[in-house]
Motif scaffolding. Structure first.
Motif, PDB file in Angstrom:
ATOM      1  N   ALA A 200     -11.197   1.504   0.918  1.00 42.81           N
ATOM      2  CA  ALA A 200     -10.830   1.681  -0.484  1.00 42.81           C
ATOM      3  C   ALA A 200      -9.344   1.979  -0.647  1.00 42.81           C
ATOM      4  O   ALA A 200      -8.825   1.926  -1.765  1.00 42.81           O
ATOM      5  CB  ALA A 200     -11.646   2.818  -1.108  1.00 42.81           C
ATOM      6  N   ILE A 201      -8.658   2.286   0.471  1.00 43.95           N
ATOM      7  CA  ILE A 201      -7.218   2.585   0.403  1.00 43.95           C
ATOM      8  C   ILE A 201      -6.398   1.427   0.934  1.00 43.95           C
ATOM      9  O   ILE A 201      -5.390   1.038   0.334  1.00 43.95           O
ATOM     10  CB  ILE A 201      -6.907   3.874   1.196  1.00 43.95           C
ATOM     11  CG1 ILE A 201      -7.655   5.066   0.576  1.00 43.95           C
ATOM     12  CG2 ILE A 201      -5.415   4.145   1.233  1.00 43.95           C
ATOM     13  CD1 ILE A 201      -7.491   6.340   1.347  1.00 43.95           C
ATOM     14  N   THR A 202      -6.808   0.867   2.080  1.00 42.51           N
ATOM     15  CA  THR A 202      -6.008  -0.200   2.694  1.00 42.51           C
ATOM     16  C   THR A 202      -5.944  -1.440   1.817  1.00 42.51           C
ATOM     17  O   THR A 202      -4.904  -2.098   1.727  1.00 42.51           O
ATOM     18  CB  THR A 202      -6.605  -0.566   4.060  1.00 42.51           C
ATOM     19  OG1 THR A 202      -8.001  -0.897   3.893  1.00 42.51           O
ATOM     20  CG2 THR A 202      -6.471   0.594   5.026  1.00 42.51           C
ATOM     21  N   GLY A 203      -7.061  -1.770   1.156  1.00 43.88           N
ATOM     22  CA  GLY A 203      -7.048  -2.941   0.282  1.00 43.88           C
ATOM     23  C   GLY A 203      -6.073  -2.806  -0.868  1.00 43.88           C
ATOM     24  O   GLY A 203      -5.195  -3.661  -1.056  1.00 43.88           O
ATOM     25  N   PRO A 204      -6.167  -1.741  -1.685  1.00 41.44           N
ATOM     26  CA  PRO A 204      -5.189  -1.576  -2.765  1.00 41.44           C
ATOM     27  C   PRO A 204      -3.751  -1.433  -2.280  1.00 41.44           C
ATOM     28  O   PRO A 204      -2.815  -1.920  -2.928  1.00 41.44           O
ATOM     29  CB  PRO A 204      -5.659  -0.297  -3.466  1.00 41.44           C
ATOM     30  CG  PRO A 204      -7.124  -0.225  -3.182  1.00 41.44           C
ATOM     31  CD  PRO A 204      -7.270  -0.781  -1.800  1.00 41.44           C
ATOM     32  N   VAL A 205      -3.552  -0.772  -1.112  1.00 44.20           N
ATOM     33  CA  VAL A 205      -2.188  -0.636  -0.596  1.00 44.20           C
ATOM     34  C   VAL A 205      -1.620  -2.001  -0.216  1.00 44.20           C
ATOM     35  O   VAL A 205      -0.455  -2.315  -0.506  1.00 44.20           O
ATOM     36  CB  VAL A 205      -2.166   0.329   0.607  1.00 44.20           C
ATOM     37  CG1 VAL A 205      -0.841   0.251   1.342  1.00 44.20           C
ATOM     38  CG2 VAL A 205      -2.414   1.746   0.147  1.00 44.20           C
ATOM     39  N   LEU A 206      -2.437  -2.828   0.430  1.00 39.61           N
ATOM     40  CA  LEU A 206      -1.976  -4.171   0.790  1.00 39.61           C
ATOM     41  C   LEU A 206      -1.663  -4.997  -0.452  1.00 39.61           C
ATOM     42  O   LEU A 206      -0.627  -5.679  -0.521  1.00 39.61           O
ATOM     43  CB  LEU A 206      -3.044  -4.859   1.634  1.00 39.61           C
ATOM     44  CG  LEU A 206      -2.743  -6.306   2.071  1.00 39.61           C
ATOM     45  CD1 LEU A 206      -1.492  -6.355   2.931  1.00 39.61           C
ATOM     46  CD2 LEU A 206      -3.933  -6.888   2.815  1.00 39.61           C
ATOM     47  N   ILE A 207      -2.550  -4.924  -1.446  1.00 41.80           N
ATOM     48  CA  ILE A 207      -2.314  -5.682  -2.678  1.00 41.80           C
ATOM     49  C   ILE A 207      -1.067  -5.171  -3.394  1.00 41.80           C
ATOM     50  O   ILE A 207      -0.253  -5.954  -3.906  1.00 41.80           O
ATOM     51  CB  ILE A 207      -3.549  -5.594  -3.590  1.00 41.80           C
ATOM     52  CG1 ILE A 207      -4.745  -6.285  -2.924  1.00 41.80           C
ATOM     53  CG2 ILE A 207      -3.266  -6.215  -4.953  1.00 41.80           C
ATOM     54  CD1 ILE A 207      -6.048  -6.119  -3.671  1.00 41.80           C
ATOM     55  N   ALA A 208      -0.896  -3.835  -3.413  1.00 44.56           N
ATOM     56  CA  ALA A 208       0.278  -3.276  -4.072  1.00 44.56           C
ATOM     57  C   ALA A 208       1.563  -3.678  -3.345  1.00 44.56           C
ATOM     58  O   ALA A 208       2.584  -3.986  -3.980  1.00 44.56           O
ATOM     59  CB  ALA A 208       0.168  -1.750  -4.128  1.00 44.56           C
TER      60      ALA A 208
END
Length: 272
Positions: free
Chosen positions: A181-189
């Motif tokens: 739930a953190i790595t996905g949004p961080v990568l997208i951001a």
């Protein structure tokens, strides 16, 4: 009198229930100990066999390419030993799960079951990181050697290494189910930030400065590439001239004996 008799009957039934529970617990405890001992022996045997197999197939060479051997130089175990220890304790956890299952459903069995179910994902994640590190180090060495004469060679090789390692870490975290739930949004951001900077900066108000920088970088890259090609051509030409046979440029005077290896009947013949 009747009350005293009832108390005595209840007291006797309590002892009976206690003895029945003890009689039921003793075989379960013996089975628990037997499963632990047999499982411990099996776990040690599996760890030894796995250590021999991994070393025979060249696991330490992969560790050296990935750079893990250098980081573990001061450790008690190498990468193969660590993998075997992980497998050893994983088998022990499975043995504990089976052993505690003798007593029926209990919180310890549930906890161990969740850990055992996650272990294959963790092992695959570690393998992904090691393989990604090995590939990244290989690509970095290739790029650095190919661009050794250019000033930007080290930068390009480092960027390629970081990109491959980042992809490997993201894939490993996704495989292990850690912080998805953190790595996905961080990568997208991160990707959105890079895209926004390129769109706004390069395509907007920084057109002229970025154009100058790009022209300077491209001109420098072209000059260094041409220099590398020229040096390679000169080196090849020098090697060709050095290996070219030498022909006599002057004709010998009449009566002069020919040099050794020259056939006087074949003008211009070369030493054999």
């Amino acid at each position: 009198m009747a009350q005293q008799l009832a108390l005595s009957v209840d007291f006797g039934s309590g002892f009976t229930d206690a003895w029945s529970k003890i009689a039921k617990f003793i075989p379960q405890f013996i089975a628990f100990l037997a499963i632990l001992v047999i499982g411990w022996i099996v776990a040690k045997a599996i760890a030894k066999v796995l250590d021999r197999v991994l070393r025979r197939v060249g696991s330490e060479k992969v560790a050296e390419r990935a750079g893990m051997a250098r980081h573990l130089s001061g450790s008690k175990y190498d990468m193969t030993g660590i993998i075997c220890k992980i497998v050893y304790y994983a088998v022990l956890l499975m043995v504990l799960q089976l052993a505690f299952g003798v007593f029926g459903p209990n919180p310890i069995s549930v906890m161990i079951h969740s850990i055992v179910a996650w272990l294959p994902k963790g092992i695959v994640a570690v393998v992904i990181v090691v393989v990604a590190m090995a590939i990244a180090n290989g690509v970095r060495d290739i790029v650095r050697n190919a661009l050794s004469g250019a000033s930007y060679g080290r930068t390009v090789s480092t960027l390629a290494w970081a990109f491959i390692v980042a992809l490997g870490v993201i894939a490993a975290l996704g495989q292990a189910g850690i912080a998805t739930a953190i790595t996905g949004p961080v990568l997208i951001a991160g990707l959105a930030t890079i895209t926004g900077v390129l769109v706004v900066g390069v395509g907007g108000g920084l057109i002229t400065p970025m154009r100058q920088r790009w022209e300077r970088w491209l001109n420098s890259a072209e000059q260094e590439t041409a220099k590398l090609r020229g040096s390679a051509y000169q080196a090849g030409r020098a090697d060709a001239l050095a290996n070219q046979p030498v022909r006599p440029t002057t004709q010998a005077a009449p009566g002069t004996p020919p040099p050794p290896g020259i056939d006087p009947g074949r003008p211009g013949d070369q030493p054999r």
